[in-house]
Design an enzyme around this catalytic site. Structure first.
Site, mmCIF file in Angstrom:
data_model
loop_
_atom_site.group_PDB
_atom_site.id
_atom_site.type_symbol
_atom_site.label_atom_id
_atom_site.label_comp_id
_atom_site.label_asym_id
_atom_site.label_seq_id
_atom_site.Cartn_x
_atom_site.Cartn_y
_atom_site.Cartn_z
ATOM 1 N N GLU A 176 0.835 -1.202 0.000
ATOM 2 C CA GLU A 176 0.000 0.000 0.000
ATOM 3 C C GLU A 176 0.869 1.252 0.000
ATOM 4 O O GLU A 176 0.650 2.192 -0.768
ATOM 5 C CB GLU A 176 -0.911 -0.029 1.226
ATOM 6 C CG GLU A 176 -1.984 1.021 1.262
ATOM 7 C CD GLU A 176 -2.909 0.860 2.458
ATOM 8 O OE1 GLU A 176 -3.609 1.837 2.780
ATOM 9 O OE2 GLU A 176 -2.922 -0.226 3.076
ATOM 10 N N GLY A 206 -8.020 5.125 8.210
ATOM 11 C CA GLY A 206 -8.769 4.928 9.440
ATOM 12 C C GLY A 206 -8.133 3.879 10.333
ATOM 13 O O GLY A 206 -8.096 4.022 11.551
ATOM 14 N N GLY A 207 -7.610 2.795 9.716
ATOM 15 C CA GLY A 207 -7.051 1.700 10.500
ATOM 16 C C GLY A 207 -5.547 1.638 10.513
ATOM 17 O O GLY A 207 -4.951 1.054 11.416
ATOM 18 N N SER A 208 -4.880 2.214 9.505
ATOM 19 C CA SER A 208 -3.417 2.124 9.427
ATOM 20 C C SER A 208 -2.841 3.409 8.856
ATOM 21 O O SER A 208 -3.559 4.251 8.311
ATOM 22 C CB SER A 208 -3.004 0.937 8.541
ATOM 23 O OG SER A 208 -3.402 1.144 7.196
ATOM 24 N N THR A 209 -1.526 3.548 8.988
ATOM 25 C CA THR A 209 -0.827 4.695 8.422
ATOM 26 C C THR A 209 0.458 4.210 7.782
ATOM 27 O O THR A 209 1.077 3.244 8.243
ATOM 28 C CB THR A 209 -0.538 5.770 9.503
ATOM 29 O OG1 THR A 209 0.000 6.935 8.880
ATOM 30 C CG2 THR A 209 0.443 5.274 10.548
ATOM 31 N N GLN A 210 0.878 4.863 6.679
ATOM 32 C CA GLN A 210 2.074 4.478 5.946
ATOM 33 C C GLN A 210 3.023 5.663 5.776
ATOM 34 O O GLN A 210 2.577 6.806 5.628
ATOM 35 C CB GLN A 210 1.727 3.942 4.546
ATOM 36 C CG GLN A 210 1.024 2.609 4.519
ATOM 37 C CD GLN A 210 -0.455 2.716 4.816
ATOM 38 O OE1 GLN A 210 -1.109 3.684 4.421
ATOM 39 N NE2 GLN A 210 -0.998 1.749 5.533
#
Length: 446
Positions: A176, A206-210
């Site tokens: 992603e 909302g659920g993860s960050t990259q």
């Protein structure tokens, strides 16, 4: 998911050649010279422009988005280019229907109707539809996630579009981030010149960050954890990205973590409190198919300092600080970085703009220290903007004066991994110029 196809196709778009392959841990990417496999054969006169389409569904934790891309090949000796994108989204995300998966299927059918209105009828059978789910489904139990994917597959199979074998899957968080980085650098023109002055990306879902960027110091990758890097070769140069996806550190999941509600039991009777919420605030709040009773602390204190302390527990010891980040390239930040900045009045929603980390911090102090003012309109604004401030400063280690480019689109195209993913998929289903059309029955899954 192999990264070989997307880099081959993207380099084809800009006149060069490359390919990618991702293995276990760090990923290795090599050069490829064969461009013929990226172009579809369309039933048009030889001297006419060839137009083909791709439909990518981004199934995120807070919504499902459809990207309908139009590509043009103007002749047999001219490489295809991205001509247009049509974007539409619906809320909530598929994960909200974890206990009612059939509703998820109807959500997708609604968006497929948009695709049918956008793609010409004669092109339906040769236009691939693909769905990639992100953190919302990664956070669900495997059986519930699979039930949702099965409903989506049924909706795809009923549609008139091309449905390849792997058209409905959950995307790996690392892919992603990498695909978003490739997309942004393609759209900003950095890949055309093979420049080392690339842009980094920060994506907050909302659920993860990259976070993904090309370090300027070798020590950045040498000192990084093993699963925080990705290598690839381009012409005679080896590039090594710093990249990682943090599951559970998206904006909605961070709310739950700060409240102590992430993974908690007894949701029907427990009330989760936070100093980041207005004192008189209390409501039922849903995320990922579960409902939580949350509130401020009626008899306690609520201000920026206390809220920041809560957010430190969500970030410190979890988010790795890359070495030499201050010397790295310009960063583009999107998704909730953009949305929260709009809600806080830091940027214009239509134009975006440059925002410094200290701007988030300044606004967080103003909002949190006058929380009652935002109790009805934006009860989570203090919590969200403080979390972003803490994530950038104590998480990734950005300086206060670091400026981020906040945007939703570059050259009219959404800033996400979706463009890179659909280009990757064109290659993976082996569309060959002059050899096979995309509606070949051998490629379809019915």
């Amino acid at each position: 998911m192999s990264l070989r196809p997307v880099l081959v196709f993207l380099w084809a778009l800009v006149g060069c050649c490359r390919s990618a392959h991702q293995g276990t841990g760090a990923s290795g990417i090599d050069i490829a010279a064969n461009l013929g496999s990226v172009l579809p054969m369309l039933s048009r006169p030889a001297n006419a422009s060839r137009i083909f389409y791709g439909v990518m569904f981004d199934a995120g934790s807070t919504g499902t988005r459809i990207h309908i891309y139009t590509f043009i090949q103007s002749g047999p000796d001219v490489l295809p280019v991205l001509d247009n994108e049509m974007f539409h989204s619906v809320k909530p995300g598929l994960s909200a229907f974890a206990d009612m998966p059939e509703i998820a299927g109807e959500t997708v059918r609604q968006l497929l109707r948009v695709a049918k209105k956008t793609v010409p009828r004669l092109e339906w059978k040769r236009t691939p539809v693909v769905l990639r789910a992100t953190a919302g489904l990664r956070l669900l139990p495997a059986k519930k996630a699979q039930a949702l994917l099965d409903e989506v597959q049924d909706a795809f199979d009923e549609s008139p579009f091309l449905v390849p074998e792997d058209s409905v899957t959950i995307m790996d968080g690392t892919d992603e981030g990498i695909l978003a980085w490739v997309t942004l650098n393609y759209l900003t023109g950095h890949m055309q010149t093979m420049s080392e002055n690339t842009v980094g990306i920060l994506d907050l879902g909302g659920g993860s960050t990259q976070i993904t960027f090309l370090p300027k110091r070798k020590k950045t990758t040498e000192s990084a954890p093993e699963d925080h890097t990705a290598k690839f070769d381009l012409i005679n140069t080896t590039y090594e990205l710093y990249t990682h996806s943090y599951l559970g550190n998206g904006i909605k999941a961070a709310r739950l973590a700060a409240l102590g509600a992430l993974g908690a039991e007894g949701l029907e009777w427990r009330v989760f409190q936070s100093t980041c919420l207005p004192k008189k605030f209390r409501e039922d709040w849903s995320f990922g198919g579960l409902t939580y009773k949350i509130s401020g602390i009626p008899d306690g204190y609520a201000n920026y300092r206390l809220c920041y302390q809560e957010m430190e527990h969500v970030v410190k010891g979890i988010v790795h600080q890359p070495y030499g980040l201050k010397d790295s390239s310009v960063f583009y930040a999107f998704s909730y970085y953009f949305d929260i900045a709009v809600a806080a009045g830091l940027i214009d929603e239509r134009q975006g703009g440059m925002v410094k980390v200290q701007d988030y911090k300044r606004r967080a102090k103003e909002v949190c220290n006058k929380m009652a003012k935002y109790r009805l309109e934006s009860p989570f604004l203090c919590m969200d903007i403080t979390y972003i401030t803490c994530l950038l400063k104590d998480g990734f280690g950005f300086r206060d004066n670091t400026a981020l480019q906040l945007t939703k689109k570059v050259n009219g195209v959404e800033t996400s991994w979706a463009l890179g993913a659909i280009l990757e998929h064109f290659q993976s289903i082996k569309i060959h110029q002059g050899h096979a059309s995309p509606d070949s029955s051998a490629l379809a899954h019915r």
